[in-house]
Every structure is written in structure tokens, then in C-alpha cells.
Design a protein around this motif. Structure first.
Motif, PDB file in Angstrom:
ATOM      1  N   THR A 154       0.800  -1.229   0.000  1.00  0.00           N
ATOM      2  CA  THR A 154       0.000   0.000   0.000  1.00  0.00           C
ATOM      3  C   THR A 154       0.830   1.276   0.000  1.00  0.00           C
ATOM      4  OG1 THR A 154      -0.155  -0.005   2.419  1.00  0.00           O
ATOM      5  CG2 THR A 154      -1.919  -1.118   1.194  1.00  0.00           C
ATOM      6  N   ALA A 196      -0.531   3.862  -4.366  1.00  0.00           N
ATOM      7  CA  ALA A 196      -1.730   4.297  -3.638  1.00  0.00           C
ATOM      8  C   ALA A 196      -1.411   4.864  -2.265  1.00  0.00           C
ATOM      9  CB  ALA A 196      -2.710   3.126  -3.503  1.00  0.00           C
ATOM     10  N   GLN A 217      -3.706   6.651   0.900  1.00  0.00           N
ATOM     11  CA  GLN A 217      -5.130   6.322   0.829  1.00  0.00           C
ATOM     12  C   GLN A 217      -5.633   5.554   2.054  1.00  0.00           C
ATOM     13  OE1 GLN A 217      -7.174   7.283  -1.763  1.00  0.00           O
ATOM     14  NE2 GLN A 217      -5.379   8.408  -2.502  1.00  0.00           N
ATOM     15  N   TRP A 233     -11.619   0.954  -0.328  1.00  0.00           N
ATOM     16  CA  TRP A 233     -10.840   1.295  -1.527  1.00  0.00           C
ATOM     17  C   TRP A 233     -10.772   0.110  -2.479  1.00  0.00           C
ATOM     18  CZ3 TRP A 233      -6.241  -0.057  -3.978  1.00  0.00           C
ATOM     19  CH2 TRP A 233      -5.677   0.900  -4.825  1.00  0.00           C
ATOM     20  N   ARG A 285     -12.593  -0.814  -6.547  1.00  0.00           N
ATOM     21  CA  ARG A 285     -11.772  -1.276  -7.675  1.00  0.00           C
ATOM     22  C   ARG A 285     -12.018  -2.744  -8.001  1.00  0.00           C
ATOM     23  NH1 ARG A 285     -10.365   2.927  -5.266  1.00  0.00           N
ATOM     24  NH2 ARG A 285      -9.155   4.579  -6.274  1.00  0.00           N
TER      25      ARG A 285
END
Length: 292
Positions: free
Chosen positions: A253, A257, A260, A276, A280
């Protein structure tokens, strides 16, 4: 639901091979992440194989040279397999013709000049101006430090009008080079498709690069890789590609990204992460803040 872990060693015993991404996982385009290097060294010390599976648009030999210059030790990996390798095979096979307009920086010229032994007798590839081309090979913008996809709209209109297929040597949209975010070939190919052009892809998440990785594993006596874990920070490339191949994945992560998933980059917030991922439509097997 993805399982959040803090260290690769928590799950590594379940796998024989890692397909590990480079940018955002092992390095930031400038320097290696020492904890990631140690994690890969530890995996190999226990008998595992590490394939650095990258969407770099250059053949593996050039990627290896870059890793050497960056100070990534060779004892943390067994093989490098690049999108450039898979796309180069397609180019020499004639996927976009023999007269090629190359869209990309000079550093990627090895894509044309470093001819693999298996293609030594293939008809020559000639780099020509756009108005003389049969097809396009895109390895990135001419100037990745300053240019954006929209800078190419006029040239793409001409290419589309001439029905030129584009071979995209790097499906990534962006990468982070140190603190700077730059556009990759995938962003250019996406614009070309949006305008009605045809683009062909050979890196993650598409099958050719995984097929090539398995073939190269066999050459070092690792069979087809056995139990494979894909490690990456690209949700639409590394993680989606793993899902398409039916292999487990570890989502990092702190890469593309980053920011986030809460204030602690080493421990993503579980609720933020799940929301999140749901937007997606991806479900990595595991998640980690940073590879270590």
C-alpha cells in the motif's frame, strides 16, 4: 477479505516463488528499499525463487544494469523478466509490422538493438518516421520528465487515421521516480485507444509476461514456479494480473496508492483499505504497508 500482514515471513513458507514488482516495492526509481531487499534475501535463503517481474519497457539485461547501478544486490533475486522482453518477442514476430515508429526515450533503444538469440534470423525491424510507419512501438513519452499524454493527441490522430496498431511495451499508467510522478507507455496507449486506435499489451496484467516468467523459471530448474505469490503496488497491474493467473497476491500500500489508507504507512487502516479495494473490485490475498 484481504489479510493485513506486517512482515513477509508471516506467509512466505506457503510459497515457492515470488513474482515481485520493482517500482514502489523494491525501489523508488532512485534507491532500493533496504527492508524489501532483506525480505527477498530472506525468502531466497529459505529456498524460494524470486522473479523480479516488471513492466519496464526494456529487455531484462538493461533492467539488471539499472538495478546494479542503483545498488540492488544480486543475491535478492534469481530472474528478471520484463514487459520489454515479452513485447520484444511480439515485435520481432511481426505483431505491428517491420517499419516502426518508436515513441519513447533514447534509453529504451535497447528494445530494438539488443536482439535476442532466438530472433537473430528474423527480418530486420526498421525505425522510421510516423508517416512512413506500419506500426508503433510505445515505450513511454519522449521526455518522461515533462510530457503528458495529451501532448501526443495530434500525432495519434494521424496514426489512427492510418490504422496503425500500437505495441505498448509498458502497461503501467504512472510510476513514482523519487518524489516525482511520471507517465508511462500505458497512459499513452490508453489515450490512443480512447481516440479509436488499437493497442496491444504484453506486460502485467496481461498473460504473455506471466507465460514468459514460467518458461524462464523452467530454465533454472524451478519448473513452473510451484506455489507463486505475486507482490506489487499496482492494483490494476500486479494484483489484477495475479487474479487473472489464479495466483495469490500481496498488495503493497505504500507505493502508487500511498496516502489512501490512513496516517501510518506501515499499517494500513483496514476499513479504508476494504472500501478502496471494493471500489476497484479487487481482492488481494494479503496486504502489507511496505515489503519487509
Amino acid at each position: 477479505m484481504t489479510r493485513i500482514i506486517s512482515d513477509l515471513s508471516q506467509i512466505s513458507a506457503a510459497y515457492d516463488t515470488l513474482f515481485c514488482d520493482l517500482w514502489g516495492c523494491l525501489h523508488n526509481g532512485v534507491a532500493p528499499f533496504r527492508a524489501a531487499v532483506a525480505a527477498l534475501q530472506g525468502f531466497r535463503a529459505r529456498g524460494g525463487k524470486v522473479v523480479l517481474l516488471t513492466n519496464a519497457p526494456r529487455p531484462a539485461a538493461f533492467v539488471t544494469a539499472t538495478l546494479d547501478r542503483m545498488g540492488v544486490p544480486r543475491d535478492c533475486w534469481d530472474l528478471v523478466v520484463s514487459s520489454g522482453d515479452a513485447a520484444q518477442d511480439a515485435m520481432f514476430a511481426g505483431a505491428v509490422g517491420r517499419r516502426i515508429w518508436h515513441l519513447g526515450p533514447e534509453k529504451d533503444l535497447g528494445f530494438f538493438n539488443a536482439i535476442p538469440a532466438e530472433w537473430a534470423d528474423a527480418p530486420a525491424i526498421e525505425r522510421v518516421p510516423l508517416d512512413e510507419a506500419e506500426g508503433i512501438v510505445c515505450t513511454g513519452p519522449f521526455d518522461e520528465q515533462t510530457e503528458v499524454p495529451e501532448d501526443y493527441r495530434a500525432r495519434f490522430l494521424l496514426a489512427k487515421t492510418r490504422n496503425l496498431p500500437m505495441l505498448c511495451a509498458n502497461p503501467d499508467i504512472v510510476v513514482d521516480m523519487g518524489d516525482k510522478r511520471i507517465y508511462c507507455a500505458g497512459a499513452l496507449a490508453a489515450l490512443y485507444e480512447e481516440m479509436g486506435g488499437t493497442a496491444l499489451y504484453f506486460g502485467k496484467p496481461h498473460p504473455p509476461i506471466y507465460d514468459l516468467a514460467r518458461r524462464r523459471l523452467a530454465t533454472i530448474g524451478a519448473g513452473d514456479g510451484g506455489r507463486i505469490l505475486a507482490v506489487g503496488d499496482g492494483i490494476n497491474t500486479d494484483i489484477a494480473g495475479a487474479a487473472g493467473e489464479g495466483i495469490d497476491s500481496l498488495f503493497v500500500t505504500s507505493g502508487l496508492a500511498a496516502g489512501q489508507f490512513g496516517p501510518d504507512p506501515d499499517m494500513p487502516d483496514a476499513d479504508l483499505l476494504q472500501r478502496w479495494l471494493a471500489t476497484r473490485m479487487q481482492a488481494p490475498t494479503f496486504t502489507i504497508g511496505a515489503l519487509r
